[in-house]
Design a protein around this motif. Structure first.
Motif, PDB file in Angstrom:
ATOM      1  N   TYR A 290      11.227   6.739 -26.974  1.00  0.00           N
ATOM      2  CA  TYR A 290      12.594   6.843 -27.513  1.00  0.00           C
ATOM      3  C   TYR A 290      12.792   8.186 -28.211  1.00  0.00           C
ATOM      4  O   TYR A 290      13.833   8.832 -28.045  1.00  0.00           O
TER       5      TYR A 290
ATOM      6  N   PHE B  53      10.679   0.483 -27.838  1.00  0.00           N
ATOM      7  CA  PHE B  53      11.805   1.361 -27.508  1.00  0.00           C
ATOM      8  C   PHE B  53      13.093   0.857 -28.168  1.00  0.00           C
ATOM      9  O   PHE B  53      13.891   1.644 -28.683  1.00  0.00           O
TER      10      PHE B  53
ATOM     11  N   TRP C  36      13.161  10.723 -25.647  1.00  0.00           N
ATOM     12  CA  TRP C  36      14.460  10.523 -24.987  1.00  0.00           C
ATOM     13  C   TRP C  36      15.573  11.220 -25.780  1.00  0.00           C
ATOM     14  O   TRP C  36      16.429  11.895 -25.200  1.00  0.00           O
TER      15      TRP C  36
END
Length: 226
Positions: A154, A205, A157
């Motif tokens: 995450y 996540f 990301w």
């Protein structure tokens, strides 16, 4: 002149404590198997610990069917990560936890790290318990480790989004690990433990935006904008 910190010193204390617990318990089992502690009966300590602290879907079935939730069944959701089936499993999981805990710990507070570890373990065991055969055991820290992989993914990301790069690159690590799992499944009977690990990743996540500092405030603001 400021003394530079070593890589071990940079690991958050909560991760170090969890690591010591995992390796310490494994150390006792390894010494027992070698006949160095506990006498002849100590050879069965690992198996006894797996029976007493490992997670079995049969316990979940019993609790859901009867509506009773005894401590012996509930505690297994958080005790199974500390009991490993072999020395190599404990070492690999422990080393991965240290590395990922260091990276995630640079952005997440100690309480968040502890929540991430145990929540990933619990959610992974819950889904595993719903689909795995009743007597298939779940043990070892990998579902929790995969939770840290999820949180780290995450963070990558978000980084890639800010940098304007392809966000799919954040999932390269989990893709590689799942590929290795698939390869092992072709040649060995690995059961459904990979389900707990994949769910642990998803839990990590999903929890990361809430556990990172300011996460709840950002989520509230996003919901208000909608």
């Amino acid at each position: 002149m400021t003394r530079p910190e070593g890589p071990v010193n940079a690991v958050p204390p909560v991760i170090v404590v969890i690591f010591i617990a995992i390796i310490g318990i494994e150390g006792i089992f390894s010494l027992a198997n070698a006949g160095l502690v506990g006498g002849p009966q100590s050879v069965g300590w690992r198996l006894a610990a797996l029976q007493d602290y490992g997670f079995f879907p049969a316990y979940l079935d019993f609790m859901l069917q009867t509506g009773q939730f005894p401590l012996d069944g509930l505690m297994r959701f958080v005790t199974y990560p500390f009991v490993n089936g072999a020395f190599t499993q404990a070492v690999i999981a422990g080393v991965m936890l240290l590395a990922l805990g260091k990276f995630v710990g640079e952005a997440m507070r100690p309480v968040g790290l502890a929540v991430l570890f145990f929540a990933s373990s619990i959610v992974g065991a819950l889904v595993f318990g719903l689909i795995a055969p009743p007597q298939q055991a779940l043990f070892g820290a990998f579902p929790a480790v995969y939770g840290f992989i999820g949180a780290y993914s995450y963070m990558l990301w978000i980084f890639y989004r800010v940098a304007g790069e392809r966000q799919i690159a954040a999932f390269r690590l989990i893709g590689l690990l799942m590929g290795i799992q698939l390869l092992f499944a072709i040649f060995f009977d690995v059961g459904l433990t990979w389900v707990a690990e994949l769910v642990g990743f998803a839990a990590g996540f999903a929890l990361a935006p809430l556990l990172l500092p300011g996460g709840l405030a950002r989520l509230r603001a996003k919901l208000q904008r909608r």
